[in-house]
Design a protein around this motif. Structure first.
Motif, PDB file in Angstrom:
ATOM      1  N   VAL A  72       0.858  -1.185   0.000  1.00  0.00           N
ATOM      2  CA  VAL A  72       0.000   0.000   0.000  1.00  0.00           C
ATOM      3  C   VAL A  72       0.892   1.232   0.000  1.00  0.00           C
ATOM      4  O   VAL A  72       1.546   1.534   0.997  1.00  0.00           O
ATOM      5  CB  VAL A  72      -0.939   0.008   1.217  1.00  0.00           C
ATOM      6  N   GLY A  73       0.924   1.940  -1.118  1.00  0.00           N
ATOM      7  CA  GLY A  73       1.756   3.126  -1.249  1.00  0.00           C
ATOM      8  C   GLY A  73       2.701   2.994  -2.423  1.00  0.00           C
ATOM      9  O   GLY A  73       3.603   2.152  -2.414  1.00  0.00           O
ATOM     10  N   GLY A  74       2.488   3.822  -3.449  1.00  0.00           N
ATOM     11  CA  GLY A  74       3.261   3.708  -4.683  1.00  0.00           C
ATOM     12  C   GLY A  74       4.362   4.728  -4.822  1.00  0.00           C
ATOM     13  O   GLY A  74       4.574   5.300  -5.895  1.00  0.00           O
ATOM     14  N   GLY A  75       5.090   4.974  -3.731  1.00  0.00           N
ATOM     15  CA  GLY A  75       6.292   5.786  -3.808  1.00  0.00           C
ATOM     16  C   GLY A  75       7.516   4.910  -3.997  1.00  0.00           C
ATOM     17  O   GLY A  75       7.413   3.711  -4.288  1.00  0.00           O
ATOM     18  N   VAL A  76       8.687   5.497  -3.831  1.00  0.00           N
ATOM     19  CA  VAL A  76       9.926   4.745  -4.007  1.00  0.00           C
ATOM     20  C   VAL A  76      10.013   3.593  -3.011  1.00  0.00           C
ATOM     21  O   VAL A  76      10.467   2.497  -3.360  1.00  0.00           O
ATOM     22  CB  VAL A  76      11.141   5.690  -3.891  1.00  0.00           C
ATOM     23  N   ILE A  77       9.551   3.816  -1.768  1.00  0.00           N
ATOM     24  CA  ILE A  77       9.611   2.748  -0.769  1.00  0.00           C
ATOM     25  C   ILE A  77       8.731   1.580  -1.189  1.00  0.00           C
ATOM     26  O   ILE A  77       9.147   0.411  -1.155  1.00  0.00           O
ATOM     27  CB  ILE A  77       9.200   3.270   0.619  1.00  0.00           C
ATOM     28  N   GLY A  80       9.587  -9.307  -5.571  1.00  0.00           N
ATOM     29  CA  GLY A  80       9.530  -9.999  -6.858  1.00  0.00           C
ATOM     30  C   GLY A  80       8.151 -10.250  -7.422  1.00  0.00           C
ATOM     31  O   GLY A  80       8.021 -10.583  -8.596  1.00  0.00           O
ATOM     32  N   GLN A  81       7.110 -10.100  -6.612  1.00  0.00           N
ATOM     33  CA  GLN A  81       5.756 -10.346  -7.100  1.00  0.00           C
ATOM     34  C   GLN A  81       4.747  -9.693  -6.178  1.00  0.00           C
ATOM     35  O   GLN A  81       5.056  -9.369  -5.027  1.00  0.00           O
ATOM     36  CB  GLN A  81       5.467 -11.842  -7.185  1.00  0.00           C
ATOM     37  N   GLY A  82       3.524  -9.491  -6.699  1.00  0.00           N
ATOM     38  CA  GLY A  82       2.465  -8.937  -5.877  1.00  0.00           C
ATOM     39  C   GLY A  82       1.795  -7.743  -6.521  1.00  0.00           C
ATOM     40  O   GLY A  82       1.949  -7.477  -7.716  1.00  0.00           O
ATOM     41  N   THR A  83       1.043  -7.009  -5.712  1.00  0.00           N
ATOM     42  CA  THR A  83       0.254  -5.876  -6.171  1.00  0.00           C
ATOM     43  C   THR A  83       0.680  -4.620  -5.423  1.00  0.00           C
ATOM     44  O   THR A  83       0.929  -4.668  -4.214  1.00  0.00           O
ATOM     45  CB  THR A  83      -1.250  -6.124  -5.927  1.00  0.00           C
ATOM     46  N   LEU A  84       0.735  -3.517  -6.156  1.00  0.00           N
ATOM     47  CA  LEU A  84       1.084  -2.222  -5.570  1.00  0.00           C
ATOM     48  C   LEU A  84      -0.092  -1.274  -5.764  1.00  0.00           C
ATOM     49  O   LEU A  84      -0.542  -1.055  -6.895  1.00  0.00           O
ATOM     50  CB  LEU A  84       2.335  -1.660  -6.245  1.00  0.00           C
ATOM     51  N   LEU A  85      -0.606  -0.727  -4.665  1.00  0.00           N
ATOM     52  CA  LEU A  85      -1.727   0.199  -4.708  1.00  0.00           C
ATOM     53  C   LEU A  85      -1.242   1.610  -4.389  1.00  0.00           C
ATOM     54  O   LEU A  85      -0.500   1.815  -3.422  1.00  0.00           O
ATOM     55  CB  LEU A  85      -2.804  -0.197  -3.693  1.00  0.00           C
ATOM     56  N   GLU A  86      -1.692   2.568  -5.184  1.00  0.00           N
ATOM     57  CA  GLU A  86      -1.335   3.974  -4.955  1.00  0.00           C
ATOM     58  C   GLU A  86      -2.601   4.814  -5.007  1.00  0.00           C
ATOM     59  O   GLU A  86      -3.381   4.733  -5.946  1.00  0.00           O
ATOM     60  CB  GLU A  86      -0.325   4.441  -6.007  1.00  0.00           C
ATOM     61  N   ARG A  87      -2.791   5.644  -3.983  1.00  0.00           N
ATOM     62  CA  ARG A  87      -3.997   6.457  -3.872  1.00  0.00           C
ATOM     63  C   ARG A  87      -4.073   7.549  -4.938  1.00  0.00           C
ATOM     64  O   ARG A  87      -5.163   7.999  -5.299  1.00  0.00           O
ATOM     65  CB  ARG A  87      -4.071   7.104  -2.481  1.00  0.00           C
ATOM     66  N   GLY A  88      -2.931   7.986  -5.443  1.00  0.00           N
ATOM     67  CA  GLY A  88      -2.885   8.995  -6.494  1.00  0.00           C
ATOM     68  C   GLY A  88      -2.124   8.475  -7.690  1.00  0.00           C
ATOM     69  O   GLY A  88      -2.360   7.371  -8.164  1.00  0.00           O
ATOM     70  N   ALA A  89      -1.181   9.285  -8.175  1.00  0.00           N
ATOM     71  CA  ALA A  89      -0.322   8.862  -9.278  1.00  0.00           C
ATOM     72  C   ALA A  89       0.961   8.269  -8.715  1.00  0.00           C
ATOM     73  O   ALA A  89       1.450   8.673  -7.651  1.00  0.00           O
ATOM     74  CB  ALA A  89      -0.018  10.034 -10.203  1.00  0.00           C
ATOM     75  N   PHE A  90       1.525   7.330  -9.439  1.00  0.00           N
ATOM     76  CA  PHE A  90       2.713   6.606  -9.009  1.00  0.00           C
ATOM     77  C   PHE A  90       3.893   7.563  -8.786  1.00  0.00           C
ATOM     78  O   PHE A  90       4.215   8.392  -9.629  1.00  0.00           O
ATOM     79  CB  PHE A  90       3.067   5.577 -10.075  1.00  0.00           C
ATOM     80  N   CYS A  91       4.530   7.466  -7.621  1.00  0.00           N
ATOM     81  CA  CYS A  91       5.744   8.225  -7.274  1.00  0.00           C
ATOM     82  C   CYS A  91       5.568   9.738  -7.452  1.00  0.00           C
ATOM     83  O   CYS A  91       6.469  10.416  -7.945  1.00  0.00           O
ATOM     84  CB  CYS A  91       6.941   7.734  -8.089  1.00  0.00           C
ATOM     85  N   VAL A 100       0.406  -8.013   3.682  1.00  0.00           N
ATOM     86  CA  VAL A 100       0.177  -6.609   3.327  1.00  0.00           C
ATOM     87  C   VAL A 100       1.295  -5.762   3.929  1.00  0.00           C
ATOM     88  O   VAL A 100       1.603  -5.878   5.125  1.00  0.00           O
ATOM     89  CB  VAL A 100      -1.193  -6.114   3.836  1.00  0.00           C
ATOM     90  N   VAL A 101       1.890  -4.929   3.094  1.00  0.00           N
ATOM     91  CA  VAL A 101       2.946  -4.012   3.539  1.00  0.00           C
ATOM     92  C   VAL A 101       2.405  -2.587   3.454  1.00  0.00           C
ATOM     93  O   VAL A 101       1.972  -2.144   2.384  1.00  0.00           O
ATOM     94  CB  VAL A 101       4.213  -4.122   2.666  1.00  0.00           C
ATOM     95  N   LEU A 102       2.441  -1.864   4.566  1.00  0.00           N
ATOM     96  CA  LEU A 102       2.025  -0.467   4.578  1.00  0.00           C
ATOM     97  C   LEU A 102       3.257   0.418   4.383  1.00  0.00           C
ATOM     98  O   LEU A 102       4.133   0.478   5.253  1.00  0.00           O
ATOM     99  CB  LEU A 102       1.328  -0.121   5.893  1.00  0.00           C
ATOM    100  N   CYS A 103       3.328   1.048   3.239  1.00  0.00           N
ATOM    101  CA  CYS A 103       4.442   1.959   2.927  1.00  0.00           C
ATOM    102  C   CYS A 103       3.859   3.222   2.291  1.00  0.00           C
ATOM    103  O   CYS A 103       4.280   3.645   1.229  1.00  0.00           O
ATOM    104  CB  CYS A 103       5.471   1.293   2.026  1.00  0.00           C
ATOM    105  N   ALA A 104       2.872   3.780   2.990  1.00  0.00           N
ATOM    106  CA  ALA A 104       2.104   4.912   2.479  1.00  0.00           C
ATOM    107  C   ALA A 104       2.606   6.245   3.009  1.00  0.00           C
ATOM    108  O   ALA A 104       1.864   7.222   3.054  1.00  0.00           O
ATOM    109  CB  ALA A 104       0.628   4.734   2.825  1.00  0.00           C
TER     110      ALA A 104
END
Length: 362
Positions: free
Chosen positions: A7-12, A21-32, A193-197
């Motif tokens: 959760v969180g589509g920044g650099v982290i 290596g696999q999975g889904t990345l969710l970003e509330r706005g635009a990526f990075c 689930v990884v929180l990196c928001a």
């Protein structure tokens, strides 16, 4: 069910998923486009000797890894993150001995130089400066291009799914285990689930009764344009810095404001930054900036990030709270997280970042 959901589509978030290596990345706005885009990209804390060993360990590992990361991303995507070793001058420091002792203890070259020597490299430097410390190995990364390269390499991975404009509304936890996340597009199941928001991470933990001491800290930047090579090295005085890019753009920053989630650029901050420009690089102040923006850092106690398992919730992880050094510490933070999640030997001691030692109940 995807193995991993970040959760969180920044650099982290991007580097975390790349390391997994696999999975889904969710970003509330635009990526990075949040703090990862807004920062300056110095691959060093501003004053590294003032930080704890926990920050130093992540920063030094990442500094050594960044050239390899940039080459890998450039080769995979054709997008160059422009990790450029310009060196950094600290001007008129009040306690040079502490900085020199830190550099010696960590095997980093740092030299005492005169203002005359600095002006040979930076002719535009203000005349009031008397001396400097010079660390020739310090680089900067063009963080918007780092984000573009990370996005491209993740989209090229068939085992990765990126979802922009997909805000997480809440976590689903049952019987002490995370089940997935609820978004406006519906429920997404996940085993891990990884929180990196970034600055928004604490809001996701509140409904679980957990207090994460991460808050938004606003920073404003100015952008100038000169001919390439006009500024050859980074310079820093009294917390303000100038960063040269290869094409002649120069970033100048930054402010430190506790204003909640408001990231509106202000005239007051612009005037304050311009005054610092006039002091540090007077010739640069003769022209108008070509850009002015603000971003929200994920402020945390002592700038030490939270990396590891969330206590009491199986399958829920944190990689957040990097404060002013997210780009600096990102490669090491994400490698450490992947090591922990995949059961590998961690690159550094994970104990200082363990959420179990620092989270509190609401």
């Amino acid at each position: 069910m995807p193995d991993f959901l970040c959760v969180g589509g920044g650099v982290i978030g991007a580097l975390s998923l790349r390391a997994l290596g696999q999975g889904t990345l969710l970003e509330r706005g635009a990526f990075c486009r949040e703090a990862s885009w807004a920062g300056g990209g110095i691959v060093s804390p501003l004053y590294p000797w003032r930080y704890s060993p926990a920050v130093t360990a992540l920063a030094l590992w990442s500094q050594d890894f960044y050239p390899q990361l940039a080459d890998s991303l450039h080769g995979q995507t054709g997008i160059d993150p422009e990790v450029t070793r310009t060196g950094l001058y600290w001007l008129d420091l009040p306690n040079e001995e502490r900085a020199l002792a830190w550099a010696k203890a960590h095997g980093r070259e740092m030299l005492q130089v005169s203002a005359t020597d600095v002006r040979a490299q930076v002719p535009a430097l203000g005349q009031q400066f008397q001396r400097a410390l010079w660390m020739p190995s310090v680089a900067n990364v063009r963080n918007p291009r780092l984000g573009q390269a990370l996005e491209a390499t993740l989209r090229a991975n068939p085992q990765v799914e990126l979802r922009e404009h997909c805000a997480v509304q809440r976590l689903e936890v049952r019987d002490g285990r995370v089940q997935g996340v609820h978004t406006h597009e519906g429920f997404l199941p996940a085993e891990q689930v990884v929180l990196c928001a970034g600055a928004w991470t604490a809001e996701l933990l509140k409904p679980l009764g957990l207090a994460l001491p991460v808050e938004p800290v606003k920073g404003q930047m100015l952008l100038y344009k000169k001919e390439p090579g006009w500024l050859k090295s980074m310079v820093l005085a009294e917390g303000r810095y100038a960063i040269p890019r290869r094409d002649g753009h120069i970033l100048f920053g930054s402010t430190l404001e506790y204003e909640g989630f408001d990231k509106t650029p202000t005239q007051l901050a612009q005037d304050d930054l311009k005054a610092s420009v006039a002091s540090l690089l007077p010739a640069l102040a003769e022209q108008a900036p070509v850009g002015h923006w603000a971003g929200l850092r994920p402020g945390s106690p002592d700038g030490i990030p939270f990396i590891g398992k969330v206590p009491g919730v199986e399958g829920l992880w944190l990689n957040c709270g990097h404060f002013r050094n997210g780009l600096v510490m990102a490669p090491a933070s994400c490698q450490l997280l992947a090591d922990l999640m995949l059961g590998r030997e961690p690159i550094i001691d994970p104990a200082p970042y363990d959420p179990a030692l620092r989270l509190q109940a609401l």
